[in-house]
Design an enzyme around this catalytic site. Structure first.
Site, mmCIF file in Angstrom:
data_model
loop_
_atom_site.group_PDB
_atom_site.id
_atom_site.type_symbol
_atom_site.label_atom_id
_atom_site.label_comp_id
_atom_site.label_asym_id
_atom_site.label_seq_id
_atom_site.Cartn_x
_atom_site.Cartn_y
_atom_site.Cartn_z
ATOM 1 N N GLU A 1 0.845 -1.216 0.000
ATOM 2 C CA GLU A 1 0.000 0.000 0.000
ATOM 3 C C GLU A 1 0.871 1.254 0.000
ATOM 4 O O GLU A 1 0.558 2.256 0.632
ATOM 5 C CB GLU A 1 -1.007 -0.027 1.150
ATOM 6 C CG GLU A 1 -2.024 -1.132 0.945
ATOM 7 C CD GLU A 1 -3.362 -0.886 1.595
ATOM 8 O OE1 GLU A 1 -3.687 0.268 1.914
ATOM 9 O OE2 GLU A 1 -4.107 -1.872 1.738
HETATM 10 C C1 FAD Z 1 3.021 -9.504 -0.363
HETATM 11 C C2 FAD Z 1 2.599 -8.361 -1.227
HETATM 12 C C3 FAD Z 1 1.241 -8.097 -1.395
HETATM 13 C C4 FAD Z 1 0.829 -7.059 -2.238
HETATM 14 N N1 FAD Z 1 -0.531 -6.852 -2.436
HETATM 15 C C5 FAD Z 1 -0.916 -5.967 -3.398
HETATM 16 C C6 FAD Z 1 -2.302 -5.859 -3.768
HETATM 17 O O1 FAD Z 1 -3.194 -6.507 -3.187
HETATM 18 N N2 FAD Z 1 -2.625 -5.011 -4.783
HETATM 19 C C7 FAD Z 1 -1.681 -4.274 -5.456
HETATM 20 O O2 FAD Z 1 -2.056 -3.556 -6.383
HETATM 21 N N3 FAD Z 1 -0.373 -4.334 -5.102
HETATM 22 C C8 FAD Z 1 0.029 -5.173 -4.107
HETATM 23 N N4 FAD Z 1 1.364 -5.264 -3.768
HETATM 24 C C9 FAD Z 1 2.341 -4.389 -4.414
HETATM 25 C C10 FAD Z 1 2.920 -3.344 -3.483
HETATM 26 O O3 FAD Z 1 1.990 -2.334 -3.214
HETATM 27 C C11 FAD Z 1 4.227 -2.841 -4.137
HETATM 28 O O4 FAD Z 1 5.191 -3.871 -3.924
HETATM 29 C C12 FAD Z 1 4.708 -1.523 -3.586
HETATM 30 O O5 FAD Z 1 3.847 -0.497 -3.972
HETATM 31 C C13 FAD Z 1 6.128 -1.180 -4.030
HETATM 32 O O6 FAD Z 1 6.352 -1.430 -5.390
HETATM 33 P P1 FAD Z 1 7.636 -2.271 -5.829
HETATM 34 O O7 FAD Z 1 7.697 -3.465 -4.955
HETATM 35 O O8 FAD Z 1 7.559 -2.480 -7.293
HETATM 36 O O9 FAD Z 1 8.878 -1.373 -5.460
HETATM 37 P P2 FAD Z 1 9.567 -0.221 -6.345
HETATM 38 O O10 FAD Z 1 8.566 0.794 -6.707
HETATM 39 O O11 FAD Z 1 10.348 -0.846 -7.441
HETATM 40 O O12 FAD Z 1 10.565 0.407 -5.293
HETATM 41 C C14 FAD Z 1 11.882 -0.078 -5.052
HETATM 42 C C15 FAD Z 1 12.524 0.810 -3.985
HETATM 43 O O13 FAD Z 1 12.627 2.157 -4.478
HETATM 44 C C16 FAD Z 1 11.966 3.048 -3.600
HETATM 45 N N5 FAD Z 1 11.317 4.102 -4.379
HETATM 46 C C17 FAD Z 1 10.626 3.969 -5.538
HETATM 47 N N6 FAD Z 1 10.168 5.158 -5.943
HETATM 48 C C18 FAD Z 1 10.556 6.053 -5.030
HETATM 49 C C19 FAD Z 1 10.408 7.468 -4.894
HETATM 50 N N7 FAD Z 1 9.719 8.189 -5.783
HETATM 51 N N8 FAD Z 1 10.954 8.065 -3.812
HETATM 52 C C20 FAD Z 1 11.646 7.349 -2.885
HETATM 53 N N9 FAD Z 1 11.840 6.026 -2.978
HETATM 54 C C21 FAD Z 1 11.297 5.378 -4.023
HETATM 55 C C22 FAD Z 1 10.934 2.177 -2.868
HETATM 56 O O14 FAD Z 1 10.545 2.741 -1.640
HETATM 57 C C23 FAD Z 1 11.700 0.883 -2.712
HETATM 58 O O15 FAD Z 1 12.543 0.951 -1.591
HETATM 59 C C24 FAD Z 1 1.795 -6.261 -2.902
HETATM 60 C C25 FAD Z 1 3.158 -6.517 -2.702
HETATM 61 C C26 FAD Z 1 3.562 -7.550 -1.908
HETATM 62 C C27 FAD Z 1 5.031 -7.821 -1.759
#
Ligand code: FAD
Length: 385
Positions: free
Chosen positions: A363
Site C-alpha cells: 500500500e
Molecule cells: C506480499 C505483497 C502483497 C501485495 N498486495 C498488493 C495488492 O493486493 N494489490 C496491489 O495492487 N499491489 C500489491 N502489492 C504491491 C505493493 O503495493 C508494491 O510492492 C509496492 O507499492 C512497491 O512497489 P515495488 O515493490 O515495485 O517497489 P519499487 O517501486 O520498485 O521500489 C523499489 C525501492 O525504491 C523506492 N522508491 C521507488 N520510488 C521512489 C520514490 N519516488 N521516492 C523514494 N523512494 C522510491 C521504494 O521505496 C523501494 O525501496 C503487494 C506486494 C507484496 C510484496
C-alpha cells in the site's frame, strides 16, 4: 492507554480477539509453513459478522466505521499477520466499489462481501509499475458496449481466492495517468485467469498472485466512476485503507510484545528471570511505548475519518508509516529478547518479524509515504499563507 472505546467498539475488539484465539492461534504456524489459505478463519469471521465493519447497513454491513475495522484488524493481526491481511485486503478490494460504485454496482457486489460469503481484491501493481503506478501497461480498450482487457497484474493479495476484483487499466494511454480507469472484474470471467502463487518471506498464508487478462471482455456497466478516473479511485481507496495497514502493524507488534513479556518472565539465566535484567526491562518499556504511540495515531486517524474529515491523506500516510516502522523494530527486539529461541520456528516471534516487514512495503512503501507526507505538509503550509 484507555481509548474510551464505546461498548460496541469493545464488543467488536473482544469478538475479533476471541475468534482469532479460537480459530487462528492453533493453526498459524502450520499455515505459515504450508502457505495454506486461511479459509477456516475467514469463515469464522464471516460467522461472527466481522466482515462488514466498514460497510453501510443498507448494503448488508454493520455501518461505516474505519475505527471498528481497525480494531478487528489489529486483534486478528496480533495472532497472525497473514490472516490479518487476508481479512483487510477484502476491504481494500471493495472500497473502490463503496466509494465510486453506482447503487446498482454496490447492491450487486457488496452484500456478499459484507456477509463474508465472497472476498474482494485490489489490482493496481504490475511488474514494471510498483511505486510508479502511472506506469501500468494493462489496457482496457472500448469496443461498443464492452471493454477488452489485456495485461498482467502482479502480487495481488487474495488473488485467486477472491470473487470480486477492482482493477486499474489504461483506457487511453495517450493521456498518461488521466487515461487510467477502474473496473470491477468477477472471477470466472472468460479471459481472466490467475498466474503463480508467490512463495513469500512472511504473511505466508495470504494468497499473493498474478491476475492475467487475455482479451477479457467486460460490459461497460463494470466501469467504476468514469473513464479517466482510475488513479483517483486508486488513491482515494489507499487513503482510506492505509490506517488498516497501521492497525495490522500495531497488532503484529503487540503480538510480539505479548510473547516477549511472557518469555522474559519465564526464562531464567544467572539464577533469575531475564525480566529482572534492566537491559531487558528497557527494551520492553521502549516496545510498549512505541506500540502505544502507533496505536494512538492509528485510532486518532480512524476517528477523524469516521467524524467526516474529507482530506486525510497526510494522517493516513503518517499512521501507516509510523505503525509499520514500529512493528519492524518491535518484532526485531522481540526476537532479541527470546534470542536463540526467538530464532527458532517453535516460537512465533521469528514469524512476526517476517510478517512485520511487509507492512513497510505494501500500500505504498514507507519512502512513498514520506514523499506523500512531505508533499501534503508543503501544500498545506503554502495554502495557509
Ligand atoms: C506480499 C505483497 C502483497 C501485495 N498486495 C498488493 C495488492 O493486493 N494489490 C496491489 O495492487 N499491489 C500489491 N502489492 C504491491 C505493493 O503495493 C508494491 O510492492 C509496492 O507499492 C512497491 O512497489 P515495488 O515493490 O515495485 O517497489 P519499487 O517501486 O520498485 O521500489 C523499489 C525501492 O525504491 C523506492 N522508491 C521507488 N520510488 C521512489 C520514490 N519516488 N521516492 C523514494 N523512494 C522510491 C521504494 O521505496 C523501494 O525501496 C503487494 C506486494 C507484496 C510484496
Amino acid at each position: 492507554m484507555d481509548y474510551l472505546l464505546t461498548e460496541e467498539q469493545v464488543m467488536i475488539r473482544d469478538l475479533a480477539r476471541k475468534v482469532a484465539l479460537e480459530k487462528v492461534l492453533g493453526k498459524r504456524l502450520e499455515w505459515d509453513e504450508t502457505g495454506e489459505f486461511p479459509w477456516e478463519a475467514m469463515k469464522a469471521f464471516s460467522a461472527a459478522d466481522l466482515c462488514g465493519l466498514y460497510i453501510p447497513e443498507e448494503y448488508g454491513g454493520m455501518g461505516v466505521s474505519v475505527l471498528n475495522f481497525c480494531l478487528a484488524t489489529e486483534e486478528i493481526s496480533r495472532i497472525c499477520g497473514g490472516v490479518g491481511v487476508t481479512f483487510a485486503a477484502s476491504a481494500l478490494g471493495s472500497t473502490p466499489i463503496l466509494l465510486f460504485g453506482t447503487d446498482e454496482q454496490k447492491k450487486k457486489y457488496i452484500p456478499d462481501i459484507a456477509a463474508g460469503k465472497k472476498l474482494a481484491a485490489f489490482g493496481l501493481t504490475e511488474a514494471n509499475a510498483g511505486s510508479d503506478a502511472a506506469g501500468i501497461e494493462t489496457t482496457a480498450i472500448k469496443q461498443g458496449d464492452h471493454y477488452i482487457i489485456n495485461g498482467t497484474k502482479q502480487w495481488i493479495t487474495n488473488g485467486g481466492e477472491a470473487e470480486v476484483y477492482s482493477v486499474i487499466a489504461m483506457t487511453d494511454k495517450s493521456k498518461g495517468p488521466r487515461g487510467a480507469s477502474a473496473f470491477i472484474l468477477e472471477k470466472g470471467t472468460p479471459g481472466f485467469t490467475f498466474g503463480k502463487k508467490e512463495n513469500k518471506m512472511g504473511i505466508r498464508c495470504s494468497a499473493t498472485r498474478e491476475l492475467v487478462f487475455q482479451d477479457c471482455k467486460v460490459h461497460k456497466s463494470q466501469l467504476l466512476a468514469k473513464e479517466g478516473f482510475g488513479f483517483i479511485v486508486a488513491m482515494r481507496t489507499l487513503d482510506l485503507t492505509r490506517p488498516g495497514i497501521g492497525a495490522q502493524a500495531v497488532g503484529i507488534a503487540q503480538g510480539a510484545l505479548d510473547e516477549a513479556l511472557k518469555y522474559a518472565r519465564e526464562r531464567v539465566q544467572f539464577g533469575k528471570p531475564i525480566s529482572s535484567l534492566q537491559a531487558i526491562q528497557h527494551m520492553l518499556a521502549d516496545m510498549s511505548t512505541q506500540i502505544e504511540a502507533a496505536r494512538a495515531l492509528v485510532y486518532a486517524t480512524a476517528r477523524m475519518i469516521d467524524a467526516g474529515k474529507k482530506d486525510f491523506t497526510l494522517e493516513a500516510s503518517e499512521a501507516k508509516l509510523f505503525a509499520s516502522d514500529v512493528a519492524m523494530k518491535v518484532t526485531v527486539d522481540a526476537v532479541q529478547i527470546l534470542a536463540g529461541y526467538g530464532y527458532m520456528k517453535e516460537y512465533p516471534v521469528e514469524k512476526m518479524m517476517r510478517d512485520a516487514k511487509i507492512t513497510q512495503i505494501y500500500e505504498g512503501t514507507n519512502q512513498i509515504q514520506r514523499n506523500q507526507i512531505a508533499l501534503s505538509l508543503i501544500k498545506n503550509s503554502s495554502s495557509k499563507k
